[in-house]
Design a protein around this motif. Structure first.
Motif, PDB file in Angstrom:
ATOM      1  N   GLY A  24       0.798  -1.211   0.000  1.00 54.74           N
ATOM      2  CA  GLY A  24       0.000   0.000   0.000  1.00 54.74           C
ATOM      3  C   GLY A  24       0.834   1.266   0.000  1.00 54.74           C
ATOM      4  N   LEU A  25       2.134   1.097   0.100  1.00 56.22           N
ATOM      5  CA  LEU A  25       3.033   2.251   0.162  1.00 56.22           C
ATOM      6  C   LEU A  25       4.218   2.011  -0.763  1.00 56.22           C
ATOM      7  N   VAL A  26       4.475   2.969  -1.621  1.00 59.94           N
ATOM      8  CA  VAL A  26       5.590   2.886  -2.556  1.00 59.94           C
ATOM      9  C   VAL A  26       6.387   4.185  -2.454  1.00 59.94           C
ATOM     10  N   LYS A  27       7.698   4.072  -2.566  1.00 61.04           N
ATOM     11  CA  LYS A  27       8.536   5.261  -2.528  1.00 61.04           C
ATOM     12  C   LYS A  27       8.628   5.892  -3.910  1.00 61.04           C
ATOM     13  N   PRO A  28       8.773   7.194  -3.961  1.00 60.45           N
ATOM     14  CA  PRO A  28       8.933   7.862  -5.265  1.00 60.45           C
ATOM     15  C   PRO A  28      10.075   7.250  -6.055  1.00 60.45           C
ATOM     16  N   SER A  29       9.877   7.146  -7.345  1.00 58.12           N
ATOM     17  CA  SER A  29      10.817   6.600  -8.327  1.00 58.12           C
ATOM     18  C   SER A  29      10.858   5.071  -8.334  1.00 58.12           C
ATOM     19  N   GLN A  30      10.205   4.424  -7.392  1.00 58.10           N
ATOM     20  CA  GLN A  30      10.197   2.971  -7.375  1.00 58.10           C
ATOM     21  C   GLN A  30       9.021   2.429  -8.205  1.00 58.10           C
ATOM     22  N   THR A  31       8.914   1.119  -8.223  1.00 57.57           N
ATOM     23  CA  THR A  31       7.882   0.462  -9.029  1.00 57.57           C
ATOM     24  C   THR A  31       6.750  -0.041  -8.157  1.00 57.57           C
ATOM     25  N   LEU A  32       5.554   0.319  -8.557  1.00 59.01           N
ATOM     26  CA  LEU A  32       4.343  -0.169  -7.910  1.00 59.01           C
ATOM     27  C   LEU A  32       3.988  -1.520  -8.522  1.00 59.01           C
ATOM     28  N   SER A  33       3.744  -2.512  -7.662  1.00 56.03           N
ATOM     29  CA  SER A  33       3.402  -3.845  -8.155  1.00 56.03           C
ATOM     30  C   SER A  33       2.158  -4.357  -7.454  1.00 56.03           C
ATOM     31  N   LEU A  34       1.170  -4.703  -8.234  1.00 52.94           N
ATOM     32  CA  LEU A  34      -0.079  -5.237  -7.703  1.00 52.94           C
ATOM     33  C   LEU A  34      -0.461  -6.502  -8.456  1.00 52.94           C
ATOM     34  N   THR A  35      -1.151  -7.385  -7.755  1.00 55.35           N
ATOM     35  CA  THR A  35      -1.635  -8.617  -8.359  1.00 55.35           C
ATOM     36  C   THR A  35      -3.129  -8.743  -8.131  1.00 55.35           C
ATOM     37  N   CYS A  36      -3.819  -9.258  -9.115  1.00 54.29           N
ATOM     38  CA  CYS A  36      -5.251  -9.515  -9.005  1.00 54.29           C
ATOM     39  C   CYS A  36      -5.487 -11.019  -9.114  1.00 54.29           C
ATOM     40  N   THR A  37      -6.074 -11.577  -8.094  1.00 55.94           N
ATOM     41  CA  THR A  37      -6.407 -12.997  -8.092  1.00 55.94           C
ATOM     42  C   THR A  37      -7.878 -13.162  -8.458  1.00 55.94           C
ATOM     43  N   VAL A  38      -8.124 -13.983  -9.447  1.00 57.33           N
ATOM     44  CA  VAL A  38      -9.472 -14.156  -9.968  1.00 57.33           C
ATOM     45  C   VAL A  38     -10.015 -15.522  -9.568  1.00 57.33           C
ATOM     46  N   SER A  39     -11.248 -15.545  -9.140  1.00 57.22           N
ATOM     47  CA  SER A  39     -11.939 -16.805  -8.873  1.00 57.22           C
ATOM     48  C   SER A  39     -13.305 -16.772  -9.543  1.00 57.22           C
ATOM     49  N   GLY A  40     -13.807 -17.921  -9.859  1.00 60.00           N
ATOM     50  CA  GLY A  40     -15.116 -18.013 -10.493  1.00 60.00           C
ATOM     51  C   GLY A  40     -15.077 -17.914 -12.007  1.00 60.00           C
ATOM     52  N   ASP A  41     -13.912 -17.684 -12.581  1.00 64.20           N
ATOM     53  CA  ASP A  41     -13.741 -17.629 -14.025  1.00 64.20           C
ATOM     54  C   ASP A  41     -12.256 -17.802 -14.309  1.00 64.20           C
ATOM     55  N   SER A  42     -11.953 -18.222 -15.501  1.00 65.57           N
ATOM     56  CA  SER A  42     -10.564 -18.341 -15.916  1.00 65.57           C
ATOM     57  C   SER A  42     -10.169 -17.104 -16.709  1.00 65.57           C
ATOM     58  N   ILE A  43      -8.959 -16.607 -16.488  1.00 65.45           N
ATOM     59  CA  ILE A  43      -8.496 -15.435 -17.235  1.00 65.45           C
ATOM     60  C   ILE A  43      -8.213 -15.773 -18.697  1.00 65.45           C
ATOM     61  N   THR A  44      -8.350 -17.026 -19.054  1.00 68.39           N
ATOM     62  CA  THR A  44      -8.196 -17.418 -20.462  1.00 68.39           C
ATOM     63  C   THR A  44      -9.542 -17.598 -21.155  1.00 68.39           C
ATOM     64  N   GLY A  52     -10.700  -2.933  -4.756  1.00 71.60           N
ATOM     65  CA  GLY A  52      -9.764  -1.823  -4.843  1.00 71.60           C
ATOM     66  C   GLY A  52      -8.770  -1.828  -3.710  1.00 71.60           C
ATOM     67  N   THR A  53      -7.606  -1.308  -3.989  1.00 67.56           N
ATOM     68  CA  THR A  53      -6.576  -1.194  -2.964  1.00 67.56           C
ATOM     69  C   THR A  53      -5.932   0.181  -3.057  1.00 67.56           C
ATOM     70  N   LEU A  54      -5.777   0.826  -1.922  1.00 68.79           N
ATOM     71  CA  LEU A  54      -5.209   2.165  -1.889  1.00 68.79           C
ATOM     72  C   LEU A  54      -3.686   2.085  -1.895  1.00 68.79           C
ATOM     73  N   VAL A  55      -3.096   2.816  -2.798  1.00 68.88           N
ATOM     74  CA  VAL A  55      -1.636   2.916  -2.868  1.00 68.88           C
ATOM     75  C   VAL A  55      -1.238   4.361  -2.669  1.00 68.88           C
ATOM     76  N   THR A  56      -0.370   4.594  -1.733  1.00 70.72           N
ATOM     77  CA  THR A  56       0.170   5.922  -1.500  1.00 70.72           C
ATOM     78  C   THR A  56       1.644   5.951  -1.879  1.00 70.72           C
ATOM     79  N   VAL A  57       2.127   7.141  -2.158  1.00 72.96           N
ATOM     80  CA  VAL A  57       3.523   7.328  -2.551  1.00 72.96           C
ATOM     81  C   VAL A  57       4.170   8.267  -1.548  1.00 72.96           C
ATOM     82  N   SER A  58       5.176   7.766  -0.877  1.00 72.19           N
ATOM     83  CA  SER A  58       5.842   8.571   0.135  1.00 72.19           C
ATOM     84  C   SER A  58       7.227   8.018   0.408  1.00 72.19           C
ATOM     85  N   SER A  59       8.140   8.925   0.664  1.00 73.54           N
ATOM     86  CA  SER A  59       9.483   8.490   1.024  1.00 73.54           C
ATOM     87  C   SER A  59       9.605   8.296   2.521  1.00 73.54           C
TER      88      SER A  59
END
Length: 120
Positions: free
Chosen positions: A10-30, A113-120
């Motif tokens: 939920g917290l990322v530092k400036p200039s770094q990379t934000l990484s999120l994953t979404c897990t799906v159930s009830g259907d296939s992503i294919t 939804g997930t809240l992501v903030t950017v702060s050093s």
């Protein structure tokens, strides 16, 4: 019933990379006819479509974010992920994953939804 769940820091530092994953159930992503999408909403602003990945693994990105956005998937885990590089103080938002109909912007299922903030 299709369910999507975002996860990641939920917290990322400036200039770094934000990484999120979404897990799906009830259907296939294919499954045909559906794309798997990332959308964000900065505080006090409207929704912004970031990009998506098709059932075949093809990716499409917002032109304004394309240079620093990467969407990929893990079909064995039925997950798709977002990486947003070089984050700045313009990137804090609630990040949503969603299922959209192929060829449209119509979302039929949303993650919470997930809240992501950017702060050093």
């Amino acid at each position: 019933q299709v369910q999507l769940q975002e996860s990641g820091p939920g917290l990322v530092k400036p200039s770094q990379t934000l990484s999120l994953t979404c897990t799906v159930s009830g259907d296939s992503i294919t499954t045909d006819y559906y794309y798997w999408t990332w959308i964000r909403q900065p505080p006090g602003k409207g929704l912004e479509w970031m990009g998506n990945i098709s059932n075949r693994g093809n990716t499409y990105y917002s032109p304004s974010l394309k240079s620093r956005t990467y969407i990929y998937r893990d079909t064995s885990k039925n997950q798709f992920s977002l990486q947003l590089g070089s984050v700045t103080h313009d990137d804090p938002a609630v990040y949503y994953c969603a299922r959209t109909l192929r060829g449209s912007a119509c979302v039929d299922y949303w993650g919470r939804g997930t809240l992501v903030t950017v702060s050093s």
